[in-house]
Every structure is written in C-alpha cells, then in structure tokens.
Enzyme design. Structure first.
Site, mmCIF file in Angstrom:
data_model
loop_
_atom_site.group_PDB
_atom_site.id
_atom_site.type_symbol
_atom_site.label_atom_id
_atom_site.label_comp_id
_atom_site.label_asym_id
_atom_site.label_seq_id
_atom_site.Cartn_x
_atom_site.Cartn_y
_atom_site.Cartn_z
ATOM 1 N N SER A 63 -13.008 -32.346 5.687
ATOM 2 C CA SER A 63 -12.696 -32.746 4.307
ATOM 3 C C SER A 63 -12.016 -31.665 3.474
ATOM 4 O O SER A 63 -11.507 -31.957 2.393
ATOM 5 C CB SER A 63 -13.975 -33.161 3.583
ATOM 6 N N LYS A 66 -8.588 -32.385 2.239
ATOM 7 C CA LYS A 66 -8.293 -33.379 1.195
ATOM 8 C C LYS A 66 -7.510 -32.836 -0.008
ATOM 9 O O LYS A 66 -6.541 -33.459 -0.440
ATOM 10 C CB LYS A 66 -9.600 -34.054 0.746
ATOM 11 N N TYR A 188 -5.383 -40.132 8.972
ATOM 12 C CA TYR A 188 -6.448 -39.424 8.252
ATOM 13 C C TYR A 188 -7.385 -38.705 9.230
ATOM 14 O O TYR A 188 -7.762 -37.550 9.009
ATOM 15 C CB TYR A 188 -7.226 -40.407 7.367
ATOM 16 N N TYR A 240 -18.855 -33.385 -3.722
ATOM 17 C CA TYR A 240 -19.515 -34.698 -3.643
ATOM 18 C C TYR A 240 -20.540 -34.851 -4.767
ATOM 19 O O TYR A 240 -20.264 -34.451 -5.897
ATOM 20 C CB TYR A 240 -20.154 -34.899 -2.260
ATOM 21 N N VAL A 258 -17.514 -31.248 6.728
ATOM 22 C CA VAL A 258 -18.679 -31.414 7.609
ATOM 23 C C VAL A 258 -18.736 -30.428 8.774
ATOM 24 O O VAL A 258 -19.775 -30.311 9.420
ATOM 25 C CB VAL A 258 -18.788 -32.836 8.225
HETATM 26 N N1 GLN Z 1 -13.952 -36.629 9.264
HETATM 27 C C1 GLN Z 1 -15.034 -36.732 8.330
HETATM 28 C C2 GLN Z 1 -15.107 -38.156 7.822
HETATM 29 O O1 GLN Z 1 -14.112 -38.713 7.422
HETATM 30 C C3 GLN Z 1 -14.796 -35.810 7.181
HETATM 31 C C4 GLN Z 1 -15.871 -35.910 6.194
HETATM 32 C C5 GLN Z 1 -16.250 -34.560 5.630
HETATM 33 O O2 GLN Z 1 -15.808 -33.508 6.036
HETATM 34 N N2 GLN Z 1 -17.159 -34.608 4.695
HETATM 35 O O3 GLN Z 1 -16.164 -38.750 7.842
#
Ligand code: GLN
Length: 391
Positions: A63, A66, A188, A240, A258
């Site tokens: 993420s 992003k 994505y 978040y 993550v």
């Molecule tokens: N690839 C993960 C997802 O889309 C990325 C989410 C994250 O890093 N929080 O669920």
C-alpha cells in the site's frame, strides 16, 4: 560512525526487542517474511542517504505505492478529474473496507484499497502490460532507480484477491472506473508487488518531502502542487483507521503497507522509511510506528512543531558609499515580511536627514511567497522614493 547513523542505530536498538504484532499471512510469500527484519533510512534535502539495519533487503511495496500512484494520476489528469473518482475524507475504516460514498459510489480516499484501485485505473491505461509498465516506471522515478515486480507476490495477490476484485466490480458499477475490471485490478496487484528497499522508500518519501523533486537524482518527478496534494491526503488518510491518532502523536504525513513498510514525510527536512514485518491490528508496522514516535518526540519532526525560521528571513544590512544595502536571504514568508518592514522603517528613521538610498536586494532569496513580496512592494511604494527593491 557517522553521527546521524549513530542516532538512527540507537533508535533501532531501542525498538528491536519489541516482538509484538504478526506478519501478514494472506499470501504465502508474505507469511514467509522473516519477522525479525528491521531497517530504517532517512534522506535529507541534499540527497544524503543514511540507512541502518537490513537496508539492502527487498520487500514488496504494497500500500505504500498508493500515494505515488495518486501523484502520477494527479500529474496526468489534474485535481478535478482525479477527485471526481475518489474522495479525500478519512474513512475511519480498515484498509479493505467497502468505503464507498452513499449514492455516488465514490471511494472514500486514495489510501484505502477501494480508492487505490480507482486511482490506479486513472493513473494508467491500456493493456495489463502497459499499465504495469506505466505504474512501475512512475514508482521508479520517485525511487531514482529502476524497480521491478515480484512475480511470486503478484501471483499470490491475484489468486487471493477476491475482496479487491469485488471492490473493483463495485467501482465499475458506479462508473468510478472505466473499461475492463480485470485489467484494472490486476494492474493494482502488480503495483502492490513492486520490490523496494528501505532506501528506495526513503528517497520516494524525500521526493514528496522536497516538493516533487527527487533529492537523489535532482529530477522533478511531479509538480510542487501535486506533491502538496498527495502529502495532504497522506496526513489525513495514510494510516487507515489510526490516522487521527497518528497525526496527534507523530504529526508526519505517512503511509504504511502490509509487508511492514512505513514511509513518512518531514516536510522540507527528511524523507523517512522503516521496514519491520510485524503488524498491529490496523495493519501498520509495530516497530515502524515506534521509530516514528521517537522521531516526533525527540527529533522535533512533528509537522505542527513551531518553526522559528519561517518568520525569520535572513536580513543583512550593509552600509556603502552609495547608500544602504539590505540583503535578504533564506525564505521570505508573509510573517517574515513584517520583520523586513521593521528593519526598513528603522533604517529610514535613522537616516531621516541623510540622502543615501536604501536598496533592498531580494534576488538571493531561496524562496519568496507571493504575498510576502507583495507586502514589501506596497511598503516600498508608500515609502519615499529613496527605497528601492531588486527582485
Ligand atoms: N496488496 C494488499 C491489498 O490490496 C495491500 C494492502 C496493504 O498494504 N494494506 O490487500
């Protein structure tokens, strides 16, 4: 040992014994991550990188991609078009929630998955290969080196990504993304699977911290207004449903992923990144958060810490045979213009009977805010003809 490196090392030693949290386990490649890994890097305004710990280990960006894909979309399409398809309000919900605005179906913000999938679809077009290349290239420019996709992680994301696929279909049903849903969501997944090191992330953070210019390569990657927009969205939505508390405690626009990566921005000072795979219940790196809390507390990096310099431009007065020269340097902000006016008035009062001119030299200013220059111009226009501005 270099003094900055020594300080980073001390912070690392401090958080190392914290074994709380758990690595992400939704795909085998992430579940297999070595939980003890720990790395920390900062990059300063002149591109000096300092890194400690496992700074050569590669992991997938997840993420943390992003904000950079948002930057690319903003650069490509402009603010109005992008924010028509994705909002800028913190969702207060977990990263993978169905955070869509009632009625319009517009995702809450570009930092949660729903918004990130929409943003990714805006940032790149064409076939999956073309989109993946566009996104990887955009991330590479921020990092200052050529990055690539971890195919094993990508396969895992794609095989398990039912929730993201469902989000993408919902977005498509609300016309928040156009075209083929599968292509958009696979692009994505590939975007999340780009491999980076903690140093890459620090340079990427630095590019946003220094107004869109990569501090390592000197390349302007995005416009200054785009960088500011992205940093603003990170400040409100980057962590978040922990974003509000994060802003209070750490006060640095940030983004987590993550894989255990975390990137933060100390505007005009440092791009910062950490890597430690164990996550808390919000999906944020436990030790990464602790490192950043230290930086906010002891290193004065909280964005709302008062800063003297913004109101204190460099002012150097030089008396010459032809008159008085007032050299301005550093940054001239609206608040700093007041100080300059004070100095000019004192000078004018002191030489009430003399006939030498006062010359204000603004040509050496590193940065001048338009309103500050306007204030100076107005002051000089109102003064007697003996004061002139070189700008
Ligand atoms: N690839 C993960 C997802 O889309 C990325 C989410 C994250 O890093 N929080 O669920």
């Amino acid at each position: 040992m270099d003094p900055i490196e020594r300080m980073l090392d001390a912070v690392l030693a401090d958080v190392r014994p914290d074994h709380s949290g758990a690595v992400a386990d939704y795909i085998p490649a992430l579940a297999a991550a070595e939980p003890e890994r720990l790395a920390f890097a900062v990059v300063g305004p002149r591109g000096r990188v300092t890194s400690v710990g496992d700074d050569e280990v590669e992991f997938t960006i997840q993420s943390v991609s992003k904000p950079f894909v948002l930057a690319h979309a903003l650069e490509r399409l402009g603010r109005d078009e992008v924010f028509r398809h994705v909002g800028v309000e913190p969702s207060g919900e977990p990263f993978n929630a169905i955070s869509l605005e009632l009625g319009t179906g517009r995702p809450a913000n570009p930092m949660v998955n729903a918004g990130a999938i929409a943003t990714s679809a805006l940032a790149a077009s064409g076939s999956l290969e073309e989109r993946s290349r566009t996104l990887t290239d955009a991330l590479s420019r921020f990092a200052g080196r050529s990055l690539s996709v971890d195919e094993e992680v990508y396969r895992g994301e794609s095989e398990t990504g039912h929730r993201n696929r469902a989000l993408a279909h919902l977005l498509r049903s609300h016309a928040m993304i156009d075209g083929d849903v599968t292509t958009a969501v696979e692009a994505y997944f590939r975007q999340c699977s780009v491999r980076v090191t903690v140093v890459d992330l620090a340079v990427m953070a630095g590019t946003l911290a220094f107004g869109g210019r990569n501090p390592l390569t000197g390349e302007r990657v995005v416009r200054e207004d785009v960088a500011r927009d992205v940093v603003s969205v990170m400040a409100s939505c980057g962590m978040y449903d922990y974003s509000g508390e994060w802003l209070l405690r750490v006060g640095m626009p940030a983004k987590s992923g993550v894989s255990g990566d975390l990137l933060a921005i100390a505007p005009s000072q440092f791009g910062i990144a950490t890597f430690s795979p164990r996550l808390d219940r919000h999906g944020n790196s436990v030790r990464g958060i602790r490192i950043l809390e230290r930086l906010a507390g002891e290193f004065g990096m909280h964005a709302f810490e008062p800063h003297e310099a913004i109101a204190a431009p460099g002012i150097r007065v030089e008396h010459t045979a032809e008159g008085t020269l007032v050299h301005l340097g550093g940054e001239l902000a609206f608040s700093g213009a007041e100080r300059v006016i004070g100095v000019l008035r004192d000078l004018a009062a002191g030489k009430a009977t003399g006939d030498g001119v006062i010359l204000v030299d603004a040509r050496e200013l590193g940065r001048a805010h338009p309103a500050a220059l306007e204030v100076l111009r107005t002051e000089l226009a109102d003064a007697t003809g003996a004061v002139r501005l070189l700008a």
